[in-house]
Design a protein around this motif. Structure first.
Motif, PDB file in Angstrom:
ATOM      1  N   LEU A 191     -57.457  48.323  23.931  1.00  0.00           N
ATOM      2  CA  LEU A 191     -56.801  49.293  24.812  1.00  0.00           C
ATOM      3  C   LEU A 191     -56.426  48.648  26.152  1.00  0.00           C
ATOM      4  O   LEU A 191     -55.378  48.970  26.735  1.00  0.00           O
ATOM      5  N   LEU A 192     -57.263  47.760  26.653  1.00  0.00           N
ATOM      6  CA  LEU A 192     -56.937  47.045  27.886  1.00  0.00           C
ATOM      7  C   LEU A 192     -55.665  46.212  27.715  1.00  0.00           C
ATOM      8  O   LEU A 192     -54.788  46.197  28.589  1.00  0.00           O
ATOM      9  N   SER A 193     -55.553  45.536  26.581  1.00  0.00           N
ATOM     10  CA  SER A 193     -54.351  44.727  26.312  1.00  0.00           C
ATOM     11  C   SER A 193     -53.113  45.609  26.185  1.00  0.00           C
ATOM     12  O   SER A 193     -52.020  45.220  26.619  1.00  0.00           O
ATOM     13  N   LEU A 217     -48.777  48.388  19.180  1.00  0.00           N
ATOM     14  CA  LEU A 217     -49.581  47.716  18.159  1.00  0.00           C
ATOM     15  C   LEU A 217     -51.029  47.548  18.612  1.00  0.00           C
ATOM     16  O   LEU A 217     -51.964  47.671  17.812  1.00  0.00           O
ATOM     17  N   TYR A 218     -51.235  47.272  19.885  1.00  0.00           N
ATOM     18  CA  TYR A 218     -52.605  47.177  20.404  1.00  0.00           C
ATOM     19  C   TYR A 218     -53.345  48.509  20.237  1.00  0.00           C
ATOM     20  O   TYR A 218     -54.542  48.538  19.921  1.00  0.00           O
ATOM     21  N   VAL A 219     -52.642  49.609  20.474  1.00  0.00           N
ATOM     22  CA  VAL A 219     -53.262  50.931  20.307  1.00  0.00           C
ATOM     23  C   VAL A 219     -53.656  51.150  18.843  1.00  0.00           C
ATOM     24  O   VAL A 219     -54.736  51.685  18.543  1.00  0.00           O
ATOM     25  N   VAL A 220     -52.793  50.732  17.917  1.00  0.00           N
ATOM     26  CA  VAL A 220     -53.124  50.838  16.488  1.00  0.00           C
ATOM     27  C   VAL A 220     -54.379  50.018  16.168  1.00  0.00           C
ATOM     28  O   VAL A 220     -55.272  50.470  15.446  1.00  0.00           O
ATOM     29  N   ALA A 221     -54.451  48.789  16.706  1.00  0.00           N
ATOM     30  CA  ALA A 221     -55.632  47.949  16.466  1.00  0.00           C
ATOM     31  C   ALA A 221     -56.898  48.614  16.985  1.00  0.00           C
ATOM     32  O   ALA A 221     -57.956  48.582  16.333  1.00  0.00           O
TER      33      ALA A 221
END
Length: 419
Positions: free
Chosen positions: A84-86, A175-179
Motif C-alpha cells: 500500500l505504501l508503494s 497493481l500495488y493495491v491488488v498485490a
C-alpha cells in the motif's frame, strides 16, 4: 521437493506467488514510467538511471536501521502495508507538475521503508516451503519475476506511448493495491519469527553477527557487488536506446527466466557447485562488447545471454541459508536483498556518472569490467564446499550451531492476527 507440482500443492504458496508476481509487474511498470518521465524532462542518463534504481540505493539506510524488523513483524501485515505504501508513492509521482526534487524524495522514503521487505518476504517463503524446497520456490519466484518483467516492460512501454508516463504510474499504483489485497486475503496470519521489538541497536547487532562469519561474508559480497554493477548496465538502456529500452529490458527478463528455470529445476546439487563461478562471469562478460556500440539486434542478444547469469544468485542464496541459523534466516535474507538493491543503486549511479561524461555504451562496458574483476577476486573464498544435503546451519564463527538440531523445519501453528 523437486517438482513444480509439489511446490504449488504446498498450502499458501499459490497466493504468495500471485502477490509477488503482481507486485513485480507494478515495480516494472512504475520504474520504466518514472525513468522515461525523468529522461524526457532532463535529458540526463544519470538522473534517469537514478529514477529507476534510486530506491535501491536508499536500501543502505534501511539496512542499517530497520532490518531487525524483518523477523520481528507479522509477515502478512508487513507485506500488505509495504504494498500500500508503494501504491501511494506511485500515485504521488503521477501528480502533474510535481517538482523533480519531490519525486526523488518520495523515492528515498519508499526505498528506506521497503528495506525490510525482502527479509519479510523470503523469510516467509522459508516458512511456507520446507528448507529443501527453498531453492525451487525461489527459482519459481525469479522465473515469474522474469515473465512479469517481460510483460511489464512490453506493456509498460506501450502504456507510456499510449497513456503517457503519468498514466502508467497510476496503472502501477493500482497493481500495488491488488498485490496488497491478495496478500491480506490469501495468506495466513503468522507471528513474528523472532521476539523483541525492532530497533536500530538490534539491527546493528544482528548485522554484525551475520557479517562476522568469513564464509557468509564472501556470499554477501558475491550477491551484492557483481550483480549491482551489472544492474548499472541495465540502468543505461533508456539512454542507450531511448526508443527501444522496453525491448532490452524484456530481453533481460527473458534471459533471467531461462537461467532460473535451468538452475532451479534441472541442475543437480553436484553441478550447482560447479556452475556458480561460470554463471557469475556470464552475468557481466557480454556487456564488455557494448564498448563496440552494437546495433539493436546484437545488443538484445548480448542482454539475453548475460541475464541468464543472474541464476548465480539462486545458488548463493541457497549457500547463505546453509550457513545461517533458522532464527536469523529472515534477517540474513533481508540483508542479502537490501545489499543487492543498494548496490544496484550504486551501480546505476556509477554507470550513469560514467555515461554522463563519456557515452552510455562506455558506461555499460566500464561497469561490466568492474563486475568481472570483483567476481574473480571473490572466487577463492567461495570454493569451500557445503554438505550435499544443503549444509549445516552455522553460527557466527562458521562452526555448527548448537541450535540447528532443535530448529523445526516448519513454523508452529500461528494464532489469528488481530491487526
Amino acid at each position: 521437493m523437486r517438482t513444480y507440482r509439489e511446490l504449488f500443492r504446498t498450502p499458501e504458496f499459490t497466493p504468495f506467488f500471485a502477490a509477488v508476481s503482481v507486485q513485480t509487474a507494478a515495480q516494472t511498470a512504475t520504474g520504466l514510467a518514472l525513468g522515461t518521465l525523468v529522461y524526457a524532462r532532463t535529458g540526463s542518463p544519470l538522473l534517469s538511471a537514478l529514477a529507476m534504481f534510486g530506491p535501491s540505493l536508499a536500501q543502505v539506510a534501511g539496512a542499517l536501521t530497520l532490518l531487525s524488523a524483518a523477523d520481528r513483524l507479522p509477515p502478512r501485515a508487513a507485506l500488505t502495508a509495504l504494498a500500500l505504501l508503494s501504491a501511494g508513492a506511485a500515485g504521488v509521482q503521477a501528480v502533474p507538475g510535481l517538482p523533480l526534487w519531490a519525486a526523488f524524495a518520495v523515492l528515498l522514503v519508499t526505498g528506506v521503508a521497503a528495506s525490510p521487505g525482502g527479509g519479510v518476504r523470503y523469510g516467509l517463503l522459508n516458512e511456507i516451503v520446507p528448507r529443501e524446497g527453498f531453492l525451487l520456490g525461489r527459482s519459481v519466484l525469479n522465473m515469474t519475476g522474469g515473465a512479469m518483467q517481460i510483460c511489464g516492460f512490453a506493456v509498460g512501454g506501450a502504456l507510456v506511448a499510449v497513456f503517457s508516463a503519468r498514466g502508467t504510474l497510476l496503472v502501477g499504483a493500482g497493481l500495488y493495491v491488488v498485490a496488497a489485497a491478495v496478500t491480506r486475503l490469501g495468506l495466513t496470519a503468522r507471528p513474528p519469527r523472532a521476539t523483541g521489538r525492532p530497533s536500530i541497536g538490534e539491527t546493528w547487532r544482528t548485522n554484525a553477527l551475520l557479517w562476522s562469519s568469513t564464509p557468509r561474508r564472501y556470499v554477501f559480497l558475491a550477491l551484492w557487488v557483481p550483480n549491482g554493477l551489472v544492474v548499472g548496465c541495465e540502468s543505461l538502456y533508456v539512454a542507450y536506446a531511448p526508443g527501444h529500452a522496453g525491448l532490452l529490458f524484456a530481453g533481460g527478463a527473458l534471459g533471467m527466466l531461462a537461467g532460473d528455470t535451468l538452475v532451479g529445476r534441472f541442475v543437480s546439487v553436484r553441478w550447482r557447485v560447479r556452475l556458480g563461478a561460470p554463471l557469475r562471469l556470464l552475468l557481466a562478460a557480454p556487456y564488455l562488447l557494448f564498448a563496440l556500440r552494437p546495433g539493436l539486434s546484437l545488443a538484445l542478444t548480448l542482454v539475453v545471454v548475460a541475464s541468464a547469469g543472474f541464476a548465480a544468485s539462486l545458488l548463493l542464496q541457497e549457500r547463505l541459508l546453509a550457513l545461517t541459523p533458522q532464527e536469523l534466516s529472515g534477517h540474513a535474507l533481508g540483508l542479502s536483498s537490501s545489499g543487492m538493491l543498494a548496490m544496484q543503486g550504486v551501480g546505476a549511479a556509477v554507470a550513469g556518472g560514467i555515461a554522463q561524461v563519456t557515452s552510455p555504451a562506455t558506461g555499460m562496458a566500464a561497469v561490466a569490467g568492474l563486475s568481472v574483476a570483483v567476481t574473480l577476486a571473490l572466487a577463492p573464498g567461495l570454493r569451500t564446499p557445503v554438505d550435499a544435503d544443503g549444509g549445516r546451519l552455522l553460527g557466527a564463527d562458521g562452526s555448527p550451531s548448537p541450535r540447528a538440531s532443535r530448529t523445526p523445519r516448519t513454523a508452529p501453528p500461528a494464532p489469528e492476527e488481530t491487526t
